[in-house]
Design a protein around this motif. Structure first.
Motif, PDB file in Angstrom:
ATOM      1  N   LEU A  16      -0.958   0.562   3.308  1.00  0.00           N
ATOM      2  CA  LEU A  16      -1.390   0.409   4.706  1.00  0.00           C
ATOM      3  C   LEU A  16      -1.674  -1.057   5.033  1.00  0.00           C
ATOM      4  O   LEU A  16      -1.310  -1.569   6.091  1.00  0.00           O
ATOM      5  CB  LEU A  16      -2.619   1.260   4.954  1.00  0.00           C
ATOM      6  CG  LEU A  16      -2.403   2.783   4.946  1.00  0.00           C
ATOM      7  CD1 LEU A  16      -3.736   3.500   5.069  1.00  0.00           C
ATOM      8  CD2 LEU A  16      -1.482   3.183   6.102  1.00  0.00           C
ATOM      9  N   VAL A  17      -2.370  -1.741   4.113  1.00  0.00           N
ATOM     10  CA  VAL A  17      -2.691  -3.160   4.348  1.00  0.00           C
ATOM     11  C   VAL A  17      -1.427  -3.998   4.426  1.00  0.00           C
ATOM     12  O   VAL A  17      -1.278  -4.895   5.286  1.00  0.00           O
ATOM     13  CB  VAL A  17      -3.633  -3.659   3.243  1.00  0.00           C
ATOM     14  CG1 VAL A  17      -3.828  -5.185   3.349  1.00  0.00           C
ATOM     15  CG2 VAL A  17      -4.988  -2.967   3.332  1.00  0.00           C
ATOM     16  N   ASP A  18      -0.466  -3.703   3.565  1.00  0.00           N
ATOM     17  CA  ASP A  18       0.797  -4.465   3.593  1.00  0.00           C
ATOM     18  C   ASP A  18       1.584  -4.228   4.870  1.00  0.00           C
ATOM     19  O   ASP A  18       2.220  -5.136   5.416  1.00  0.00           O
ATOM     20  CB  ASP A  18       1.652  -4.097   2.381  1.00  0.00           C
ATOM     21  CG  ASP A  18       1.043  -4.557   1.081  1.00  0.00           C
ATOM     22  OD1 ASP A  18       0.168  -5.474   1.134  1.00  0.00           O
ATOM     23  OD2 ASP A  18       1.402  -4.022   0.000  1.00  0.00           O
ATOM     24  N   SER A  19       1.540  -2.961   5.385  1.00  0.00           N
ATOM     25  CA  SER A  19       2.284  -2.673   6.622  1.00  0.00           C
ATOM     26  C   SER A  19       1.633  -3.360   7.831  1.00  0.00           C
ATOM     27  O   SER A  19       2.341  -3.768   8.765  1.00  0.00           O
ATOM     28  CB  SER A  19       2.328  -1.133   6.839  1.00  0.00           C
ATOM     29  OG  SER A  19       1.004  -0.641   7.007  1.00  0.00           O
ATOM     30  N   ILE A  20       0.315  -3.509   7.810  1.00  0.00           N
ATOM     31  CA  ILE A  20      -0.364  -4.156   8.921  1.00  0.00           C
ATOM     32  C   ILE A  20      -0.145  -5.681   8.866  1.00  0.00           C
ATOM     33  O   ILE A  20       0.146  -6.323   9.870  1.00  0.00           O
ATOM     34  CB  ILE A  20      -1.864  -3.813   8.920  1.00  0.00           C
ATOM     35  CG1 ILE A  20      -2.056  -2.336   9.222  1.00  0.00           C
ATOM     36  CG2 ILE A  20      -2.627  -4.680   9.920  1.00  0.00           C
ATOM     37  CD1 ILE A  20      -3.470  -1.854   9.029  1.00  0.00           C
ATOM     38  N   THR A  21      -0.300  -6.227   7.708  1.00  0.00           N
ATOM     39  CA  THR A  21      -0.182  -7.688   7.583  1.00  0.00           C
ATOM     40  C   THR A  21       1.269  -8.112   7.595  1.00  0.00           C
ATOM     41  O   THR A  21       1.558  -9.310   7.770  1.00  0.00           O
ATOM     42  CB  THR A  21      -0.838  -8.149   6.280  1.00  0.00           C
ATOM     43  OG1 THR A  21      -0.258  -7.460   5.169  1.00  0.00           O
ATOM     44  CG2 THR A  21      -2.339  -7.895   6.300  1.00  0.00           C
ATOM     45  N   GLY A  22       2.213  -7.183   7.443  1.00  0.00           N
ATOM     46  CA  GLY A  22       3.635  -7.532   7.497  1.00  0.00           C
ATOM     47  C   GLY A  22       4.104  -8.172   6.192  1.00  0.00           C
ATOM     48  O   GLY A  22       5.140  -8.833   6.227  1.00  0.00           O
TER      49      GLY A  22
END
Length: 323
Positions: A317-323
């Protein structure tokens, strides 16, 4: 004369019988079998070798002692004699209880090699060097056993045996010297710093007063005044530590041993510690409390495991938000 006539008659009969057999074979009544006159050698088995050697030895003995009556030299042995020979072969020969000198030497060498490998396995080169230096300082193996800390827990008998082996066994002493020469200089310096104090060194340290406050310069001056008494690797710091230890145990010249405490009187902390009863200090076990603690510990470990399993989901989730 009668005996010679009987023998000549038997020889004539045997020659006539041989002539008859030859004429019968020539006429074709009995077919002639082809056979080779050459003797074919074959390997003998172990029992046949023993049997032939026994037969040869018996024939030699009889030839030396005289020919048996009623038996010709070319006649075969009877069945009873064959049975005797087979019995002699079958009975095992008991080994001699006394070993040969060569075998005894080999056994002695093997025992010595086992002892050498055993000693090399337990006694390290550092232990040998520490033992030699400690014995040269104190001249007492009992003091060495009580005061030196080796790599293994050796008893007094093992220390005595090792010291005698280093002195009198050429193999062990040679191997030990070779191993000690290969030690690193820093390891040798560390071993020499652990050498026990001799009685002469302690006598010089006892002259330093307990009421005075000696510094490192005091002990350095003591080293310069008595270089022949102190061990070459002694330092002022080592002398100061040993002096403090002697002062703690009331071994200085100006100190007197205090009497034992009477009643509830306590002299120092070590005496009070000796008077304590350890059994009274133990708390009574509370089973209910221990059960609650184990349940809470299990619950906390379960939560930690769940968080570890969910960690990669939160990471996605964190990787998808931060791109």
């Amino acid at each position: 004369l009668m005996a010679s006539g009987a023998t000549s008659r038997s020889e004539d009969e045997e020659s006539l019988a041989g002539q008859k057999r030859g004429s019968a074979q020539a006429s074709g009544a009995i077919p002639k079998r082809r056979s080779s006159s050459r003797f074919i050698k074959r390997k003998k088995f172990d029992d046949e070798l023993v049997e032939s050697s026994l037969a040869k030895s018996s024939s030699r003995a009889k030839g030396a002692g005289g020919v048996e009556p009623g038996r010709c030299s070319g006649s075969e042995p009877s069945s009873s004699e064959k049975k005797k020979v087979s019995k002699a072969v079958s009975t095992p020969i008991a080994p001699s209880p006394v070993p040969t000198p060569g075998l005894a030497k080999r056994m002695k060498k093997s025992k010595q090699s086992l002892q050498v490998t055993k000693d090399l396995g337990r006694w390290k080169p550092a232990d040998d060097l520490l033992l030699i230096n400690a014995v040269l300082q104190t001249n007492d193996l009992t003091s060495v056993h009580l005061g030196v800390k080796f790599s293994c827990r050796f008893n007094l008998r093992e220390i005595q045996e090792r010291w005698y082996a280093l002195l009198y066994d050429p193999i062990i002493s040679k191997l030990a010297c070779q191993a000690m020469r290969q030690l690193h200089p820093e390891a040798i310096a560390a071993i020499q710093s652990k050498v026990l104090f001799s009685k002469a060194e302690e006598q010089l340290l006892t002259k330093v007063g307990s009421t005075s406050q000696p510094t490192l310069d005091t002990f350095q001056e003591l080293l310069h005044k008595h270089p022949d008494v102190f061990y070459p690797s002694r330092t002022a710091k080592a002398l100061q530590l040993h002096w403090q230890l002697m002062k703690q145990y009331y071994l200085l010249d100006d100190q007197t041993v205090q009497p034992l405490p009477k009643g509830d009187q306590v002299l120092n902390f070590s005496d009070a510690e000796d008077m304590l009863d350890d059994s009274k200090l133990k708390d009574v076990r509370d089973e209910v409390l221990e059960h609650e603690l184990t349940v809470a510990d299990r619950r906390q470990k379960r939560e930690i495991r769940q968080l570890e399993q969910e960690l990669h989901k939160w990471q996605v989730l964190v990787d998808s938000i931060t791109g």
